[in-house]
Scaffold this motif. Sequence first.
Motif, short mmCIF file in Angstrom:
data_model
loop_
_atom_site.label_atom_id
_atom_site.label_comp_id
_atom_site.label_asym_id
_atom_site.label_seq_id
_atom_site.Cartn_x
_atom_site.Cartn_y
_atom_site.Cartn_z
N LEU A 31 -1.03 -14.62 4.82
CA LEU A 31 -0.54 -14.26 6.16
C LEU A 31 -0.05 -15.49 6.90
N THR A 32 -0.74 -16.63 6.70
CA THR A 32 -0.30 -17.86 7.34
C THR A 32 1.09 -18.24 6.84
N ALA A 33 1.26 -18.21 5.52
CA ALA A 33 2.56 -18.59 4.94
C ALA A 33 3.68 -17.72 5.51
N LEU A 34 3.41 -16.41 5.57
CA LEU A 34 4.45 -15.49 6.07
C LEU A 34 4.78 -15.79 7.53
N THR A 35 3.75 -16.04 8.33
CA THR A 35 3.97 -16.27 9.75
C THR A 35 4.66 -17.60 9.99
N VAL A 36 4.27 -18.62 9.22
CA VAL A 36 4.91 -19.92 9.37
C VAL A 36 6.41 -19.81 9.09
N SER A 37 6.77 -19.07 8.04
CA SER A 37 8.20 -18.92 7.73
C SER A 37 8.97 -18.37 8.91
N GLY A 57 2.22 -6.31 10.74
CA GLY A 57 2.97 -5.58 9.73
C GLY A 57 2.66 -6.13 8.35
N GLY A 58 2.63 -7.46 8.26
CA GLY A 58 2.33 -8.08 6.98
C GLY A 58 0.92 -7.73 6.53
N ALA A 59 0.00 -7.65 7.50
CA ALA A 59 -1.39 -7.34 7.16
C ALA A 59 -1.49 -5.98 6.50
N VAL A 60 -0.68 -5.02 7.01
CA VAL A 60 -0.71 -3.68 6.42
C VAL A 60 -0.42 -3.77 4.93
N LEU A 61 0.57 -4.57 4.58
CA LEU A 61 1.01 -4.62 3.19
C LEU A 61 0.11 -5.52 2.34
N VAL A 62 -0.35 -6.63 2.94
CA VAL A 62 -1.15 -7.59 2.17
C VAL A 62 -2.55 -7.04 1.91
N GLU A 63 -3.14 -6.39 2.92
CA GLU A 63 -4.49 -5.87 2.76
C GLU A 63 -4.57 -4.89 1.60
N GLN A 64 -3.52 -4.12 1.44
CA GLN A 64 -3.50 -3.14 0.37
C GLN A 64 -3.63 -3.83 -0.99
N VAL A 65 -2.88 -4.90 -1.17
CA VAL A 65 -2.89 -5.60 -2.46
C VAL A 65 -4.23 -6.29 -2.70
N LEU A 66 -4.83 -6.83 -1.63
CA LEU A 66 -6.04 -7.62 -1.80
C LEU A 66 -7.31 -6.79 -1.58
N SER A 67 -7.19 -5.50 -1.60
CA SER A 67 -8.30 -4.58 -1.32
C SER A 67 -9.15 -5.08 -0.15
N TRP A 68 -8.48 -5.43 0.92
CA TRP A 68 -9.16 -5.88 2.13
C TRP A 68 -9.33 -4.68 3.05
N PRO A 69 -10.57 -4.23 3.28
CA PRO A 69 -10.75 -2.96 4.00
C PRO A 69 -10.50 -3.10 5.50
N GLY A 70 -9.27 -3.41 5.88
CA GLY A 70 -8.94 -3.55 7.30
C GLY A 70 -8.02 -2.43 7.75
N LEU A 71 -7.45 -2.62 8.94
CA LEU A 71 -6.54 -1.65 9.53
C LEU A 71 -5.41 -1.28 8.59
N GLY A 72 -4.87 -2.31 7.93
CA GLY A 72 -3.72 -2.10 7.07
C GLY A 72 -4.05 -1.17 5.93
N GLN A 73 -5.19 -1.41 5.31
CA GLN A 73 -5.54 -0.55 4.19
C GLN A 73 -5.85 0.87 4.68
#
Lengths: 340, 302
Positions: free
Chosen positions: A214-220, A278-294
Motif C-alpha cells: 500500500l505504501t508503494a502504491l500511495t507513493v507512486s 481502493g487499493g486496500a480493497v484489492l490488496v487485502e483480498q490477495v493477502l487474505s487480510w480480513p479487513g474492510l476490503g476483503q
Amino acid sequence: MPPLLKMIGKRLLSALVLLWGVTVVTFLLVNVVPGDPAAANLSQQAYDDPEIRAAFEAKWGLDQPIWVQYVRYLGNILQGDLGTSQQTHRPVAEDLSQYVPATIEIALPAMALAIVVAVGLGMLAAMRKNRPTDTGIRSAALVGLSTPPFWLALVALYVFFYLLGWVPNGGRLSNIYDPPPAVTGMYTVDAAIAGQWDVFGDALWHLVLPVGILTALTVSGLLRFVRSAMIEVLDAEYIRSAIAKGLPRRIITWRHVFRAGLLPVLTVSGLMLASLLGGAVLVEQVLSWPGLGQYAYKSAISLDLQAILGVTLFIAVVYTLINLLVDVLYSVIDPRIGAK
Amino acid sequence: MTILPSDRVAVSRASRFRRDRLRVGGSLGTGSFWRPLTVVSLGIIVLWCLLAAFAPWVAPYDPLETVGDNLQPPSGAHWMGTDDLGRDVLSRLIWGSRLSLPLAVAIVACSLLVGGIVGLAAGYFGKAVDNVAMRLADLVLAFPQIILAMAVAAAFGPSVGNAVLALVIVSWPLYARIIRSSVLSVREQEYVVAGRLLGLPTLRSIVKDVIPNSAGPALVMSTIELGNAILMLAALSFLGLGPRPPAAEWGAMIALGSQNLGNWWVSLFPGLAILTIVMAFNLLGDAIQDHLDPRSRNARTR
C-alpha cells in the motif's frame, strides 16, 4: 464571527449535505436498482405464494411509497443500523466493527510511511532533476501508477513469500498464536497493551507485506505532486536569495524546500486516501487480510447488497469527514485559502 | 448598429485561430513531441491494437478451448503456459485485448460525453444549472472510485455492460469538472462574447466557439484515463464483477492464478499486459500534455 470559524461552519454544512446525498445514493442502490427485493430474498416457492410475499413486503415496508422507505432507511442509518448481511447473518454494523480495525492497522502506517517516502524521494528527484536518480525515481512511480494493485500484491507475495520466505503467507497472525484480548481490534496495539510481545512481533511481521504494498502504491501517486512542487520552490526567488546570501545548503533544504513540499502532500492527501482505500480493497483480498476490503470483496462476489452498501456508506462517510478535516487544516496552515 | 458581414468573419476567424492552436495533433510534427519514450509508447499502443484487431489470426489457439494439459509451465508449445482448464494463456492474453481495449475506449468515450454535456451546461449557463451539476459531481467524488464502481456493478448485477456503466458513473465528474472550468474561461473570451452580441443562437455559439476551444484539456485527460479505465475494468473483473467466465479478461485471468502461487505464469503475463498498455497510455498522455501546455513541460524537463 471570525472568518476561520465561518469557513469551518460552511464546510461542515456542505459536508453534511454531501453525506445526506451519499445516503440517497446508497438507498437507491440497495432498494431501487436491484429490482424486486422479495425475489432476491425469498425462495422461489415462497415467492410464488402471494400471501408470504405480501407479508414479506409488509414486514420490510416494501408496500410503502418510496419516500417512506427512504425515511425509514435514513432513520436506521442514523441509529447505526446498516442492515443485515445475507452472508454472515449478522448486522452489517457489527461486521464492520470487526473488520475496520484490521484495515486501519495497515492503512494508517501505509499513509504515514508513504508521506515520508514520497516527500523524501520527491525532494531527491527535484534536486537531481533530469539526472539518473530523478529518471529512476520517476520511472518507478510510473510503473507503480500503471500496475493493477492486486497484481502487484500477487507478485510481491510470490517473491517475498514463495521464493524468499521472508514474510508470511498473508493473514494477521500465525496459527500458533491466539489473537490478543480485543481492545482496539488492532492486533499489534492489543498485543502491546496485553504485554504479549511474541504475539506483537508476529503481528508486526504480518503487517510488513500489506503495508509495504500500500505504501508503494500511495507513493507512486504522491510523488509527482511533491516533485513538481519542490521544483517550483527550488526556482523561487527566496531560495535563490538564500543561496546568494550563503545560507548552508542543509538549512535551505530542510527549512525552506522541505516545508514548501509538505503543502501539496496535504492538498492531495484526500485523493491519496481514496486510492489507498481502493487499493486496500484489492490488496487485502490477495493477502487474505480480513479487513474492510476483503469484507467488501466477499459481499461483492456473493452479491450481498446490504453488506456492500454498508461498506460503501461507511467508507464514503469516513472519506468525506477526512476531506473536511484536510480542508480545515489547510486553511489553518495557509490562511490565503480560507479567504476564498 | 448594423451588423456587417465582415464582423461575422472576424468572429469566426478568431475562433478558428484558437481552435487550431488547441487541437490535438495540430502541430505534432515539430517540437519535442517525438521523444523516444513517446514513440515507444505509441508503438506499444499500436501493437496492442493490431493484436486486438487480428487476434483470431495471431493467437495460436482458441482462447476458450482446452488445448493442452492443465497448468503447464511455459514451453515451446505454450509460450505462456496453460491455465487450470488447460487453456493457452498466450491466446487468452491476445483475445483479452479485444475486451479491454474497446471497453476502455467505450468507458472513456461515454464518460467524456456525459461529463462533457454536464460540464458544458454548468459552465455555459452557470447559476442553478452549475450548482446542481457540480453538487452531483461532488456527490460521486465523495466515494473512492473503485469502491463506488464495485457497489454499482454489484447492485446492477455482474456483466460487461454493467461494469462499463459503473465505471462511466464514477468517471464522468472528472470530465465535467475539467470541461466546466475551460468553458468558464472560454465563455468570457471576446470572440464568444462578440458572437453572443451579434445574436448567434446559443446552440450555435456552443458548437462553433465553445466546444472546440474548451475540449483540449479534456482530450488530454482522456488519454491518461484510457489507462485508468483498463486498470479499473481489470479490478472489477478481478473481483468477479466484470465479464462472466469463461471470457478471457485480463483481470479475471489474474484472479485465476491467485489461487496457487506456484503457477506464477497464469497471473504474471496478464498483469504484464495491463502494465504495458496502461504505462503506454500514461506516457502518451504526459507527452501530449507537455506538448500542449509548455508551462508543464518546463516544470518537468527544465
